[in-house]
Design an enzyme around this catalytic site. Structure first.
Site, PDB file in Angstrom:
ATOM      1  N   LYS A   9       6.101   6.897   9.730  1.00  0.00           N
ATOM      2  CA  LYS A   9       5.995   6.169   8.444  1.00  0.00           C
ATOM      3  C   LYS A   9       5.488   7.074   7.325  1.00  0.00           C
ATOM      4  O   LYS A   9       6.064   7.093   6.237  1.00  0.00           O
ATOM      5  CB  LYS A   9       5.051   4.978   8.617  1.00  0.00           C
ATOM      6  CG  LYS A   9       4.646   4.344   7.305  1.00  0.00           C
ATOM      7  CD  LYS A   9       3.648   3.220   7.475  1.00  0.00           C
ATOM      8  CE  LYS A   9       2.207   3.636   7.628  1.00  0.00           C
ATOM      9  NZ  LYS A   9       1.457   3.875   6.397  1.00  0.00           N
ATOM     10  N   ASN A  10       4.415   7.814   7.598  1.00  0.00           N
ATOM     11  CA  ASN A  10       3.793   8.557   6.495  1.00  0.00           C
ATOM     12  C   ASN A  10       4.596   9.792   6.088  1.00  0.00           C
ATOM     13  O   ASN A  10       4.454  10.266   4.964  1.00  0.00           O
ATOM     14  CB  ASN A  10       2.341   8.903   6.832  1.00  0.00           C
ATOM     15  CG  ASN A  10       1.467   7.652   6.819  1.00  0.00           C
ATOM     16  OD1 ASN A  10       1.856   6.625   6.254  1.00  0.00           O
ATOM     17  ND2 ASN A  10       0.298   7.726   7.437  1.00  0.00           N
ATOM     18  N   ARG A  40     -10.196   4.952  -2.893  1.00  0.00           N
ATOM     19  CA  ARG A  40      -9.285   6.070  -2.621  1.00  0.00           C
ATOM     20  C   ARG A  40      -8.867   6.749  -3.923  1.00  0.00           C
ATOM     21  O   ARG A  40      -7.811   6.469  -4.480  1.00  0.00           O
ATOM     22  CB  ARG A  40      -8.068   5.578  -1.820  1.00  0.00           C
ATOM     23  CG  ARG A  40      -8.480   5.166  -0.415  1.00  0.00           C
ATOM     24  CD  ARG A  40      -7.356   4.528   0.346  1.00  0.00           C
ATOM     25  NE  ARG A  40      -6.367   5.460   0.837  1.00  0.00           N
ATOM     26  CZ  ARG A  40      -5.312   5.099   1.571  1.00  0.00           C
ATOM     27  NH1 ARG A  40      -5.141   3.828   1.890  1.00  0.00           N
ATOM     28  NH2 ARG A  40      -4.439   5.985   1.983  1.00  0.00           N
ATOM     29  N   ARG A  50       0.582   1.719  -1.764  1.00  0.00           N
ATOM     30  CA  ARG A  50      -0.033   2.803  -2.539  1.00  0.00           C
ATOM     31  C   ARG A  50       0.872   4.016  -2.633  1.00  0.00           C
ATOM     32  O   ARG A  50       0.912   4.690  -3.657  1.00  0.00           O
ATOM     33  CB  ARG A  50      -1.306   3.289  -1.834  1.00  0.00           C
ATOM     34  CG  ARG A  50      -2.477   2.437  -1.926  1.00  0.00           C
ATOM     35  CD  ARG A  50      -3.601   3.087  -1.135  1.00  0.00           C
ATOM     36  NE  ARG A  50      -3.966   4.402  -1.667  1.00  0.00           N
ATOM     37  CZ  ARG A  50      -4.770   4.587  -2.680  1.00  0.00           C
ATOM     38  NH1 ARG A  50      -5.317   3.560  -3.279  1.00  0.00           N
ATOM     39  NH2 ARG A  50      -5.045   5.799  -3.110  1.00  0.00           N
ATOM     40  N   CYS A  61      -8.589   0.129  -1.646  1.00  0.00           N
ATOM     41  CA  CYS A  61      -7.760  -0.565  -0.672  1.00  0.00           C
ATOM     42  C   CYS A  61      -8.608  -1.005   0.499  1.00  0.00           C
ATOM     43  O   CYS A  61      -9.828  -0.891   0.467  1.00  0.00           O
ATOM     44  CB  CYS A  61      -6.574   0.283  -0.260  1.00  0.00           C
ATOM     45  SG  CYS A  61      -6.972   1.387   1.049  1.00  0.00           S
ATOM     46  N   ARG A 114       3.090  -3.385   8.485  1.00  0.00           N
ATOM     47  CA  ARG A 114       3.304  -2.298   7.533  1.00  0.00           C
ATOM     48  C   ARG A 114       3.677  -1.008   8.268  1.00  0.00           C
ATOM     49  O   ARG A 114       4.333  -0.144   7.694  1.00  0.00           O
ATOM     50  CB  ARG A 114       2.023  -2.040   6.738  1.00  0.00           C
ATOM     51  CG  ARG A 114       1.689  -3.140   5.771  1.00  0.00           C
ATOM     52  CD  ARG A 114       0.416  -2.838   5.045  1.00  0.00           C
ATOM     53  NE  ARG A 114       0.544  -1.520   4.427  1.00  0.00           N
ATOM     54  CZ  ARG A 114      -0.395  -0.940   3.714  1.00  0.00           C
ATOM     55  NH1 ARG A 114      -1.538  -1.551   3.525  1.00  0.00           N
ATOM     56  NH2 ARG A 114      -0.200   0.242   3.177  1.00  0.00           N
ATOM     57  N   ASP A 137      -6.493   7.694  11.439  1.00  0.00           N
ATOM     58  CA  ASP A 137      -5.592   6.563  11.711  1.00  0.00           C
ATOM     59  C   ASP A 137      -5.615   6.137  13.176  1.00  0.00           C
ATOM     60  O   ASP A 137      -4.985   5.155  13.547  1.00  0.00           O
ATOM     61  CB  ASP A 137      -4.151   6.918  11.301  1.00  0.00           C
ATOM     62  CG  ASP A 137      -4.001   6.999   9.796  1.00  0.00           C
ATOM     63  OD1 ASP A 137      -4.910   6.560   9.073  1.00  0.00           O
ATOM     64  OD2 ASP A 137      -2.964   7.504   9.327  1.00  0.00           O
TER      65      ASP A 137
END
Ligand code: EPZ
Length: 432
Positions: free
Chosen positions: A23-24, A123, A94, A118, A397, A305
């Protein structure tokens, strides 16, 4: 309609699971894809909410987005007619701020809403803006919007004050078509940084050193079309590794074992078995694991994470463990939910002190954010009896078909509407 997960815990996870695209990495890559006027094809895209929201934001500025299937998209940025990303997109995701670097790099101007705090803390994005300014952009913040423009962007030497994934990616985007050479010092080294750099290079950029703390970017005049497949998701893989280590035996396929080393080493240290193959890892444990200390750090350190997931595992392990969160200020919100399942965890500042218990009992709990939510699923899978988890939009998400992948490993988990007693009864009748 809001959904929840219902889980009946206690069945060891057994079998194989295939990990999706990162995802990132995908968030940076999708933003980068608008930087050429030619068509870009991106494969191995995870079909998760954050990605779909960013694709909507990309369509919102006029780019053409063609979904070939749930994991492949074609993007064409030649039709972009708008360089403004409003608060609605930023609020939902974001990382739409990557469009700031991408639009600035392509058109020398962009306007993007300033993201607020968040679920995991404050952040700031000062390092992103510092980078844009160093490239010659004027950056102002007015009425909640970041406005950036430049007559021309010129490469520079940029020293990041904190190691930031987001700032490193945003500066790579803004500088890859700047005049001359940019050097990012103290750059983040996460696998997704390397993937975004590889993708930009496949479009004709000249970026060297990604994956080290010094990235060198020689500006090119334009970028071109590319076909690119995203790397596997390190955190989805890590989450399944931890779930398997609670009690189970799972072959986790389509991973890059090197990216998982910090997690593998901790699991081995506390007594799990981890076998590495070329593109898979097998994790198993048939006994209660031991205690340890974990501290989250930028890559190659232990990923923030994965902090809630490893803490959940340690909450079931023998003895006293500590987990120190050094990246984000508010990433222990799941501790109160775990306490409702019987965990014994005390948080002092950025350290969780965990007294391992022998087991959890199922409870009605709520996901406070994405990774904490995933950790609560892991807890529910081990707990005696039934667990319901609401606010699963957070989990969706970043995890594609979580309930499907977990069910395929033999556990009992379903997604049902919140407040639907009949669905709960039906699940209980089915799983016994
Ligand atoms: C990325 O966030 C990830 N998100 C996060 O994953 C991940 O937790 C984080 O990196 C750390 O690995 C995406 O890639 C979209 P940072 P990012 O900038 O880029 C401070 C998930 O669960 N900082 O590396 O926002 C910041 O406050 C998400 O998938 C500044 O002070 O993280 C933090 O303490 C959650 N100024 C630290 O740096 C800045 O300008 C690291 O943040 C930027 C960051």
């Amino acid at each position: 309609m809001e959904n929840q997960y219902i889980i009946k815990g206690g069945t060891p996870l057994k079998g194989e699971v295939t990990i999706g695209g990162a995802k990132n990495a995908a968030l940076g890559i999708l933003a980068a894809a608008i930087m050429t006027d030619e068509t870009v094809t991106i494969e191995n895209l995870p079909d998760v909410r954050d990605i779909n929201v960013l694709l909507q934001a990309i369509e919102g500025i006029g780019a053409t987005v063609q979904r070939i299937n749930s994991h492949t998209v074609k993007i064409n940025g030649s039709t972009i007619g708008n360089i403004t990303i409003d608060y609605d997109s930023i609020r939902k995701i974001r990382a739409s701020y990557y469009l700031l670097g991408a639009l600035l790099g392509k058109y020398n101007k962009a306007q993007v809403a300033l993201p607020g705090g968040c679920d995991i803390g404050s952040r700031p994005i000062d390092q992103h803006l510092k980078g844009f300014r160093a490239l010659g952009a004027t950056v102002t913040i007015e009425h909640g919007m970041i406005n950036t423009f430049a007559d021309s962007l010129v490469g520079n030497h940029i020293f990041l004050d904190v190691v930031s994934v987001g700032a490193t990616i945003n500066i790579m985007l803004a500088s890859c078509m700047a005049e001359g050479r940019t050097v990012i010092e103290n750059a983040a080294k996460e696998p997704h940084i390397v993937d975004v750099a590889n993708f930009l290079n496949s479009m004709g950029a000249d970026i060297k050193g990604a994956g080290t703390d010094k990235i060198r970017i020689n500006g090119v005049s334009k970028l071109h079309s590319s076909e690119y497949s995203i790397i596997p998701d390190q955190i989805e893989a890590g989450t399944f590794m931890v779930a398997a280590a609670t009690h189970g035996d799972v072959l986790i396929k389509n991973v890059i074992p090197k990216h998982l080393e910090a997690i593998s080493v901790k699991l081995i240290e506390i007594g799990a078995t981890v076998e590495e193959y070329d593109d898979a890892v097998r994790v198993s444990a048939d006994h209660r694991l031991g205690h340890t200390q974990v501290k989250t750090l930028p890559y190659p350190g232990f990923p923030t994470d994965m902090q809630p997931q490893i803490a959940t595992l340690l909450a079931l392990s023998e003895g006293t463990s500590t987990v120190t969160e050094s990246i984000f200020e508010n990433r222990f919100k799941y501790v109160d939910e775990l306490a409702r399942m019987g965990a014994s965890i005390k948080v002092e500042g950025n350290v969780a002190i965990i007294e391992g218990v022998e087991g959890f009992t199922g409870a009605a709990i709520s996901a406070p954010d994405l990774r904490a939510g995933a950790a609560l699923v892991v807890a529910g899978l081990v707990a005696e009896g039934y667990t319901t988890i609401d606010s699963i939009h957070f989990i969706e998400r970043g995890y594609e078909n979580f309930e499907g992948k977990i069910t395929a490993l033999g556990a009992s988990m379903e997604k049902i509407p919140v407040d639907d007693e009949r669905a709960v009864m039906k699940f209980k009748l089915k799983v016994g």
